[in-house]
Scaffold this motif. Structure first.
Motif, PDB file in Angstrom:
ATOM      1  N   MET A   1     -44.531 -46.433  15.899  1.00 57.43           N
ATOM      2  CA  MET A   1     -43.481 -45.838  15.107  1.00 57.43           C
ATOM      3  C   MET A   1     -42.193 -46.629  15.339  1.00 57.43           C
ATOM      4  O   MET A   1     -41.715 -46.715  16.454  1.00 57.43           O
ATOM      5  CB  MET A   1     -43.309 -44.366  15.534  1.00 57.43           C
ATOM      6  CG  MET A   1     -42.449 -43.573  14.617  1.00 57.43           C
ATOM      7  SD  MET A   1     -42.260 -41.825  15.075  1.00 57.43           S
ATOM      8  CE  MET A   1     -43.918 -41.234  15.134  1.00 57.43           C
ATOM      9  N   THR A   2     -41.667 -47.226  14.305  1.00 54.81           N
ATOM     10  CA  THR A   2     -40.448 -47.999  14.435  1.00 54.81           C
ATOM     11  C   THR A   2     -39.235 -47.106  14.218  1.00 54.81           C
ATOM     12  O   THR A   2     -39.362 -45.929  13.902  1.00 54.81           O
ATOM     13  CB  THR A   2     -40.412 -49.149  13.416  1.00 54.81           C
ATOM     14  OG1 THR A   2     -40.440 -48.599  12.110  1.00 54.81           O
ATOM     15  CG2 THR A   2     -41.570 -50.093  13.607  1.00 54.81           C
ATOM     16  N   ASP A  34     -36.127 -54.406  11.001  1.00 57.71           N
ATOM     17  CA  ASP A  34     -37.354 -55.071  10.585  1.00 57.71           C
ATOM     18  C   ASP A  34     -38.521 -54.469  11.378  1.00 57.71           C
ATOM     19  O   ASP A  34     -38.596 -54.637  12.599  1.00 57.71           O
ATOM     20  CB  ASP A  34     -37.236 -56.572  10.856  1.00 57.71           C
ATOM     21  CG  ASP A  34     -38.422 -57.367  10.347  1.00 57.71           C
ATOM     22  OD1 ASP A  34     -39.473 -56.766  10.047  1.00 57.71           O
ATOM     23  OD2 ASP A  34     -38.277 -58.592  10.240  1.00 57.71           O
ATOM     24  N   PRO A  35     -39.439 -53.758  10.707  1.00 59.86           N
ATOM     25  CA  PRO A  35     -40.537 -53.108  11.431  1.00 59.86           C
ATOM     26  C   PRO A  35     -41.487 -54.101  12.096  1.00 59.86           C
ATOM     27  O   PRO A  35     -42.204 -53.746  13.022  1.00 59.86           O
ATOM     28  CB  PRO A  35     -41.252 -52.285  10.356  1.00 59.86           C
ATOM     29  CG  PRO A  35     -40.835 -52.872   9.064  1.00 59.86           C
ATOM     30  CD  PRO A  35     -39.503 -53.509   9.269  1.00 59.86           C
ATOM     31  N   GLU A  64     -38.710 -43.553  12.822  1.00 60.61           N
ATOM     32  CA  GLU A  64     -39.259 -43.380  11.479  1.00 60.61           C
ATOM     33  C   GLU A  64     -40.719 -42.953  11.624  1.00 60.61           C
ATOM     34  O   GLU A  64     -41.528 -43.671  12.215  1.00 60.61           O
ATOM     35  CB  GLU A  64     -39.171 -44.686  10.695  1.00 60.61           C
ATOM     36  CG  GLU A  64     -39.635 -44.545   9.279  1.00 60.61           C
ATOM     37  CD  GLU A  64     -39.344 -45.791   8.472  1.00 60.61           C
ATOM     38  OE1 GLU A  64     -38.992 -45.634   7.306  1.00 60.61           O
ATOM     39  OE2 GLU A  64     -39.463 -46.902   9.014  1.00 60.61           O
ATOM     40  N   PRO A  65     -41.070 -41.770  11.110  1.00 62.42           N
ATOM     41  CA  PRO A  65     -42.452 -41.310  11.244  1.00 62.42           C
ATOM     42  C   PRO A  65     -43.409 -42.200  10.457  1.00 62.42           C
ATOM     43  O   PRO A  65     -43.034 -42.789   9.447  1.00 62.42           O
ATOM     44  CB  PRO A  65     -42.421 -39.889  10.671  1.00 62.42           C
ATOM     45  CG  PRO A  65     -41.184 -39.813   9.846  1.00 62.42           C
ATOM     46  CD  PRO A  65     -40.234 -40.822  10.400  1.00 62.42           C
ATOM     47  N   TRP A  69     -46.769 -36.066   7.839  1.00 66.81           N
ATOM     48  CA  TRP A  69     -47.129 -35.076   8.854  1.00 66.81           C
ATOM     49  C   TRP A  69     -46.580 -35.417  10.230  1.00 66.81           C
ATOM     50  O   TRP A  69     -46.226 -34.528  10.992  1.00 66.81           O
ATOM     51  CB  TRP A  69     -48.639 -34.869   8.884  1.00 66.81           C
ATOM     52  CG  TRP A  69     -49.080 -34.155   7.648  1.00 66.81           C
ATOM     53  CD1 TRP A  69     -49.783 -34.683   6.613  1.00 66.81           C
ATOM     54  CD2 TRP A  69     -48.782 -32.813   7.285  1.00 66.81           C
ATOM     55  NE1 TRP A  69     -49.952 -33.746   5.631  1.00 66.81           N
ATOM     56  CE2 TRP A  69     -49.357 -32.579   6.020  1.00 66.81           C
ATOM     57  CE3 TRP A  69     -48.098 -31.772   7.894  1.00 66.81           C
ATOM     58  CZ2 TRP A  69     -49.266 -31.362   5.367  1.00 66.81           C
ATOM     59  CZ3 TRP A  69     -48.005 -30.541   7.238  1.00 66.81           C
ATOM     60  CH2 TRP A  69     -48.579 -30.350   5.998  1.00 66.81           C
ATOM     61  N   ASP A  70     -46.498 -36.701  10.561  1.00 66.51           N
ATOM     62  CA  ASP A  70     -45.880 -37.087  11.831  1.00 66.51           C
ATOM     63  C   ASP A  70     -44.437 -36.603  11.867  1.00 66.51           C
ATOM     64  O   ASP A  70     -43.971 -36.063  12.863  1.00 66.51           O
ATOM     65  CB  ASP A  70     -45.917 -38.600  12.031  1.00 66.51           C
ATOM     66  CG  ASP A  70     -47.295 -39.120  12.395  1.00 66.51           C
ATOM     67  OD1 ASP A  70     -48.128 -38.312  12.844  1.00 66.51           O
ATOM     68  OD2 ASP A  70     -47.518 -40.330  12.228  1.00 66.51           O
ATOM     69  N   GLY A  71     -43.713 -36.821  10.779  1.00 67.46           N
ATOM     70  CA  GLY A  71     -42.322 -36.371  10.690  1.00 67.46           C
ATOM     71  C   GLY A  71     -42.215 -34.870  10.753  1.00 67.46           C
ATOM     72  O   GLY A  71     -41.331 -34.316  11.409  1.00 67.46           O
TER      73      GLY A  71
END
Length: 111
Positions: A1-2, A34-35, A64-65, A69-71
């Motif tokens: 997760m970035t 930058d991810p 950032e999720p 659902w992660d968020g």
């Protein structure tokens, strides 16, 4: 997760100087992470992400999720943590409520 830069960013550029991987870029006056370069500062000498730790707004740089659902679960966990971290919050609430209810009931019975 970035991590990502939010609309709460005040463009102070502190994150640019503390990012150990140089993942934070400024393009057309907009800051973004930058991810492909962001490592969440894992594997470095830092124990927390430096962009988030150094942000004076506390919400200018957030995780950032990976998906919706992660968020959602992250937000849910934060809400539950706020409720359960209070020492005996619900017990104190119930005791106060029952005390006030008992007082009102006595007023109606006596009055």
């Amino acid at each position: 997760m970035t991590y990502k830069i939010t609309s709460k960013c005040i463009s102070c550029d502190l994150c640019l100087t503390v990012c150990p991987t140089g993942a934070i870029k400024v393009i057309n006056g907009e800051r973004w992470i930058d991810p492909n370069l962001c490592t969440n500062c894992v594997g470095s000498i830092h124990t927390v992400a430096q962009c988030a730790a150094g942000c004076p707004t506390c919400d200018g740089c957030v995780k950032e999720p990976l998906n919706y659902w992660d968020g959602w679960f992250d937000s849910y966990k934060k809400s539950i943590d706020k409720l359960t971290k209070k020492d005996n919050y619900w017990e104190r609430w119930f005791n106060r409520y029952s005390k006030n209810y008992s007082q009102e009931l006595k007023k109606k019975v006596v009055g």
